[in-house]
Design an enzyme around this catalytic site. Structure first.
Site, PDB file in Angstrom:
ATOM      1  N   ALA A 193      36.913  45.004  40.242  1.00  0.00           N
ATOM      2  CA  ALA A 193      37.074  46.406  39.858  1.00  0.00           C
ATOM      3  C   ALA A 193      37.301  47.313  41.060  1.00  0.00           C
ATOM      4  O   ALA A 193      38.208  48.157  41.075  1.00  0.00           O
ATOM      5  CB  ALA A 193      35.852  46.874  39.064  1.00  0.00           C
ATOM      6  N   SER A 217      38.206  46.597  44.280  1.00  0.00           N
ATOM      7  CA  SER A 217      39.446  46.362  45.033  1.00  0.00           C
ATOM      8  C   SER A 217      40.666  46.741  44.195  1.00  0.00           C
ATOM      9  O   SER A 217      41.698  47.147  44.744  1.00  0.00           O
ATOM     10  CB  SER A 217      39.543  44.908  45.504  1.00  0.00           C
ATOM     11  OG  SER A 217      39.521  44.006  44.426  1.00  0.00           O
ATOM     12  N   TYR A 269      32.236  32.614  37.489  1.00  0.00           N
ATOM     13  CA  TYR A 269      31.451  31.669  38.289  1.00  0.00           C
ATOM     14  C   TYR A 269      31.103  32.393  39.589  1.00  0.00           C
ATOM     15  O   TYR A 269      31.688  32.149  40.639  1.00  0.00           O
ATOM     16  CB  TYR A 269      32.255  30.385  38.552  1.00  0.00           C
ATOM     17  CG  TYR A 269      32.552  29.622  37.288  1.00  0.00           C
ATOM     18  CD1 TYR A 269      31.701  28.614  36.847  1.00  0.00           C
ATOM     19  CD2 TYR A 269      33.667  29.914  36.514  1.00  0.00           C
ATOM     20  CE1 TYR A 269      31.954  27.915  35.674  1.00  0.00           C
ATOM     21  CE2 TYR A 269      33.932  29.234  35.340  1.00  0.00           C
ATOM     22  CZ  TYR A 269      33.072  28.232  34.923  1.00  0.00           C
ATOM     23  OH  TYR A 269      33.324  27.553  33.759  1.00  0.00           O
ATOM     24  N   ASN A 293      31.258  50.897  34.211  1.00  0.00           N
ATOM     25  CA  ASN A 293      31.824  49.544  34.155  1.00  0.00           C
ATOM     26  C   ASN A 293      30.781  48.514  33.711  1.00  0.00           C
ATOM     27  O   ASN A 293      30.510  47.529  34.404  1.00  0.00           O
ATOM     28  CB  ASN A 293      32.388  49.164  35.527  1.00  0.00           C
ATOM     29  CG  ASN A 293      33.782  48.549  35.423  1.00  0.00           C
ATOM     30  OD1 ASN A 293      34.058  47.805  34.487  1.00  0.00           O
ATOM     31  ND2 ASN A 293      34.630  48.858  36.378  1.00  0.00           N
ATOM     32  N   ARG A 347      28.638  45.579  32.422  1.00  0.00           N
ATOM     33  CA  ARG A 347      28.784  44.128  32.252  1.00  0.00           C
ATOM     34  C   ARG A 347      27.441  43.586  31.753  1.00  0.00           C
ATOM     35  O   ARG A 347      26.540  43.299  32.535  1.00  0.00           O
ATOM     36  CB  ARG A 347      29.157  43.461  33.579  1.00  0.00           C
ATOM     37  CG  ARG A 347      30.506  43.869  34.152  1.00  0.00           C
ATOM     38  CD  ARG A 347      31.648  43.307  33.308  1.00  0.00           C
ATOM     39  NE  ARG A 347      32.940  43.529  33.960  1.00  0.00           N
ATOM     40  CZ  ARG A 347      33.659  44.635  33.842  1.00  0.00           C
ATOM     41  NH1 ARG A 347      33.204  45.632  33.099  1.00  0.00           N
ATOM     42  NH2 ARG A 347      34.827  44.751  34.451  1.00  0.00           N
ATOM     43  N   LYS A 355      36.730  58.373  28.824  1.00  0.00           N
ATOM     44  CA  LYS A 355      37.868  57.656  28.249  1.00  0.00           C
ATOM     45  C   LYS A 355      37.652  57.430  26.757  1.00  0.00           C
ATOM     46  O   LYS A 355      36.598  56.973  26.346  1.00  0.00           O
ATOM     47  CB  LYS A 355      38.045  56.313  28.962  1.00  0.00           C
ATOM     48  CG  LYS A 355      38.460  56.446  30.421  1.00  0.00           C
ATOM     49  CD  LYS A 355      38.238  55.176  31.215  1.00  0.00           C
ATOM     50  CE  LYS A 355      36.787  55.018  31.614  1.00  0.00           C
ATOM     51  NZ  LYS A 355      36.551  53.903  32.557  1.00  0.00           N
ATOM     52  N   ASP A 412      40.283  50.490  35.772  1.00  0.00           N
ATOM     53  CA  ASP A 412      40.358  50.649  37.231  1.00  0.00           C
ATOM     54  C   ASP A 412      41.586  51.472  37.605  1.00  0.00           C
ATOM     55  O   ASP A 412      41.532  52.312  38.508  1.00  0.00           O
ATOM     56  CB  ASP A 412      40.418  49.279  37.905  1.00  0.00           C
ATOM     57  CG  ASP A 412      39.241  48.394  37.524  1.00  0.00           C
ATOM     58  OD1 ASP A 412      38.142  48.936  37.293  1.00  0.00           O
ATOM     59  OD2 ASP A 412      39.423  47.161  37.456  1.00  0.00           O
TER      60      ASP A 412
END
Length: 317
Positions: A34, A36, A104, A165, A167, A224, A257
């Site tokens: 995200a 980068s 991973y 973001n 997760r 958003k 992003d």
């Protein structure tokens, strides 16, 4: 330096011979993360961006650094670990509305980031510090690193941009909610989605969510709302900025992003808020039209062409 961002980038493998990994014998190798993604999106728009992270001292980590450096991002603050590897993830794009991602990343180099990896002077030179809710979820030391970076930014008048973001797979819901609210309360600009607002506050109404985020202390909230576009909220006003229609979504990963990069770019350029959010909407839409996490992030010329084409389509309807 315009923007400094902190977070993990991983090596991305995508099945080629079949959308499903179980049937695929060949994979394409790319990179994605995200923070980068935002950094690359901003450099393509002509801004100076630095990325703080850690990679494994392995071939994949070296390749990643070379690639991101080649996109114009300053990687001088990225360190290498001789112990922990570069993280990996696999992405199955079964179709635009069904993207499966398998990570991973446990024990990855980036998860070992610590406050010792931060250069206060480097962060202090930036206009904006961009952070997401992913990094503090990786480990307790990553959480401490993010909080230290926030403290450095506040001490030096650097504006903090926060994209929750969310997760859920990375941590418990209780801990996630606690930390996301803690960081949001320390941020100047917050870029949530409605689902993240619902997770954090138990509220789905966009107008109420805007008020709730502002009450935490932010000066600007950009919420958003999917294909409809995005609302921006300040103490004085709230405005819905319509999104750009996309005929065919190829890969939705990375759209948020791209949106963040577009909004931050508009703020750096001193655009009125409506135009800054409009740029975010355009970049986010364009990101969905190309496979990959950042490959569709546009240049200024490409944004102008896209928005002009959209305006002409509206006129001709």
């Amino acid at each position: 330096m315009d923007v400094v961002t902190i977070g993990e980038t991983m090596v991305l493998f995508t099945p080629e011979s079949s959308p499903l990994m179980r049937y695929s014998a060949t994979y394409s190798r790319k990179f994605g993360g995200a923070e980068s993604n935002v950094a690359i999106g901003l450099t393509r728009l002509g801004h100076e961006v630095g990325w703080i992270s850690k990679v494994g001292n392995d071939e994949l980590g070296k390749g990643m650094l070379s690639f991101i450096r080649g996109e114009g991002v300053d990687v001088s603050q990225v360190t290498k670990s001789d112990i922990a590897p570069t993280g990996l993830y696999f992405k199955e794009v079964r179709h635009a509305n069904n993207v499966q991602v398998q990570y991973y990343r446990k024990g990855s180099a980036a998860s070992t980031l610590s406050v010792d990896d931060l250069d206060s002077a480097y962060i202090a030179r930036a206009k904006y510090l961009h952070i997401t809710g992913i990094t503090p979820a990786l480990s307790e030391n990553c959480y401490e690193t993010i909080m230290k970076a926030i403290a450095i930014a506040k001490e030096n008048g650097v504006k903090i941009v926060f994209d929750p973001n969310l997760r859920k797979k990375l941590w418990s819901e209780e801990r996630a909610r606690e930390v996301l609210l803690e960081i949001a309360a320390k941020s100047d600009i917050i870029l949530p989605g409605v689902s993240e607002g619902d997770f954090m506050f138990g509220e789905k109404d966009p107008l109420k969510l805007g008020e709730l985020f502002l009450e935490l202390g932010a000066e600007l909230v950009v919420l958003k709302v999917g294909a409809k576009g995005a609302y921006y909220f300040t103490e004085k006003e709230h405005v819905l900025v319509p999104g750009f229609p996309v005929e065919q979504v190829i890969d939705p990963v990375g759209a948020g992003d791209g949106f963040a990069a577009g909004v931050i770019s508009g703020l750096l350029d001193g655009l009125p808020l409506l135009e800054a959010v409009e740029r975010g909407n355009a970049v986010g839409a364009m990101a969905t039209m190309v496979p990959g996490d950042f490959e569709g992030l546009p240049t200024r010329e490409e944004i102008a062409s896209f928005t002009n084409s959209s305006e002409e389509e509206d006129i001709n309807r």
